[in-house]
Scaffold this motif. Structure first.
Motif, short mmCIF file in Angstrom:
data_model
loop_
_atom_site.label_atom_id
_atom_site.label_comp_id
_atom_site.label_asym_id
_atom_site.label_seq_id
_atom_site.Cartn_x
_atom_site.Cartn_y
_atom_site.Cartn_z
N ASN A 16 -3.67 7.69 46.19
CA ASN A 16 -2.41 7.20 46.38
C ASN A 16 -1.15 7.97 46.60
O ASN A 16 -0.12 7.56 46.82
CB ASN A 16 -2.17 5.87 45.72
N LYS A 17 -1.23 9.18 46.42
CA LYS A 17 -0.17 10.10 46.39
C LYS A 17 -0.30 11.10 47.68
O LYS A 17 -1.41 11.74 47.62
CB LYS A 17 0.15 11.18 44.99
N ILE A 18 0.66 11.24 48.27
CA ILE A 18 0.77 12.16 49.40
C ILE A 18 0.82 13.57 49.07
O ILE A 18 1.78 13.83 48.51
CB ILE A 18 1.67 11.54 50.50
N ALA A 19 -0.11 14.53 49.39
CA ALA A 19 0.14 15.80 49.25
C ALA A 19 0.87 16.66 50.61
O ALA A 19 1.35 17.70 50.37
CB ALA A 19 -1.16 16.61 48.94
N ILE A 20 0.36 16.13 51.77
CA ILE A 20 0.61 16.81 52.89
C ILE A 20 1.05 15.75 53.90
O ILE A 20 0.42 14.94 54.14
CB ILE A 20 -0.41 17.86 53.48
N PHE A 21 2.20 16.08 54.53
CA PHE A 21 2.46 15.47 55.85
C PHE A 21 2.33 16.35 56.98
O PHE A 21 3.02 17.50 56.97
CB PHE A 21 4.23 14.81 55.86
N LYS A 26 -1.02 11.86 57.30
CA LYS A 26 -0.71 11.88 55.82
C LYS A 26 -2.00 12.48 54.96
O LYS A 26 -3.20 11.47 55.31
CB LYS A 26 0.00 10.99 55.23
N TYR A 27 -1.82 13.34 54.20
CA TYR A 27 -3.31 13.65 53.24
C TYR A 27 -2.91 13.61 51.98
O TYR A 27 -2.08 14.19 51.37
CB TYR A 27 -3.63 14.92 53.69
N SER A 28 -3.76 12.78 51.22
CA SER A 28 -3.62 12.54 49.77
C SER A 28 -4.00 13.80 48.96
O SER A 28 -4.76 14.71 49.47
CB SER A 28 -4.30 11.28 49.10
N LEU A 62 -2.38 21.70 57.05
CA LEU A 62 -3.41 21.34 56.02
C LEU A 62 -4.58 22.55 56.05
O LEU A 62 -5.13 22.84 55.20
CB LEU A 62 -4.09 20.08 56.61
N PHE A 63 -4.84 23.24 57.29
CA PHE A 63 -5.80 24.16 57.38
C PHE A 63 -5.40 25.29 56.54
O PHE A 63 -6.40 25.72 56.02
CB PHE A 63 -5.92 24.46 59.00
N PHE A 64 -4.26 25.87 56.64
CA PHE A 64 -3.86 26.94 55.75
C PHE A 64 -3.97 26.56 54.19
O PHE A 64 -4.52 27.27 53.59
CB PHE A 64 -2.53 27.29 56.05
N ILE A 65 -3.50 25.72 53.53
CA ILE A 65 -3.32 25.24 52.44
C ILE A 65 -4.86 25.03 51.84
O ILE A 65 -5.32 25.38 50.92
CB ILE A 65 -2.73 24.00 51.96
#
Length: 176
Positions: A16-21, A26-28, A62-65
Motif C-alpha cells: 500500500n506504499k507507493i515507490a514510483i510515480f 503508480k507502483y508500490s 521504473l525500467f531503470f530502477i
C-alpha cells in the motif's frame, strides 16, 4: 548482504506504499521488488558470468530502477550510462568492461545500431525482435544472491570523459 537486499529489506512487502510515480501510473514497493526479482531470475537463467558487467541506458523510470537493482540482486555489476554518452566513450566502456548484456530503453536502441555495437543479450522496456521485455517476464521470481559486501563489486559509474577517456568509479555492496 546484497545491496538490493539492504535497500529493500524494510520496504519490499509494502503493498500500500507507493515507490514510483511514472506518468499516471503508480507502483508500490512490493510491485517494484517483484519486478526486480523477476529480472534477477532471468539474468540467472542466461549464460552470464557471476561478475558480468551489464550496461543500462534509460531515462529515470521504473525500467531503470528495476533494471539497476535487478542486476545487483543477481550478483552482477550494473553499469548505468547517461543517454547522451558519446560514441567513443560508449565503445570504450563496452570494450573495457567486456559487456555482452544490455538494458536499453527502446528509444535508445538506434544509438547502439548506429554505432554498430553488438548486443548478445538485450533487455528493454518494450516488445521488439531480439529484446526481452522486462515487463513481460513470467511470475517466477528469483532470489537475491548473497555476497561478501566488502569484496563484491555492485556498480561502476563512469565519468563523462570531458578531460580524457571516462574513468569507472567502482562501488561495492558495502553499506556504512
Amino acid at each position: 548482504m546484497n545491496l538490493t537486499q539492504y535497500i529493500f529489506e524494510n520496504s519490499r512487502n509494502l503493498d500500500n506504499k507507493i515507490a514510483i510515480f511514472q506518468g499516471d501510473k503508480k507502483y508500490s514497493f512490493s510491485e517494484l521488488y517483484s519486478l526486480i526479482l523477476k529480472i534477477s531470475r532471468k539474468l540467472d537463467d542466461l549464460p552470464l558470468n557471476s561478475d558480468e558487467k551489464i550496461v543500462i541506458v534509460s531515462d529515470n523510470s521504473l525500467f531503470f530502477i528495476a533494471s539497476y537493482f535487478g542486476i545487483i540482486a543477481s550478483g552482477r555489476v550494473a553499469v548505468p550510462l547517461h543517454n547522451q554518452f558519446g560514441e567513443d566513450n560508449l565503445k570504450y566502456v563496452i570494450d573495457s568492461c567486456k559487456v555482452s548484456c544490455f538494458f536499453l530503453q527502446r528509444k535508445y536502441i538506434k544509438k547502439f545500431d548506429k554505432y554498430g555495437i553488438s548486443t548478445k543479450f538485450l533487455f528493454s522496456d518494450d516488445n521488439f525482435e531480439g529484446a526481452i521485455n522486462v515487463f513481460d517476464l513470467k511470475n517466477e521470481e528469483g532470489a537475491i544472491v548473497p555476497v561478501n559486501e566488502k569484496l563484491k563489486l555492485a556498480v561502476i559509474i563512469f565519468t563523462s570523459g570531458s578531460t580524457g577517456m571516462p574513468k569507472g568509479v567502482m562501488q561495492s555492496s558495502f553499506k556504512i
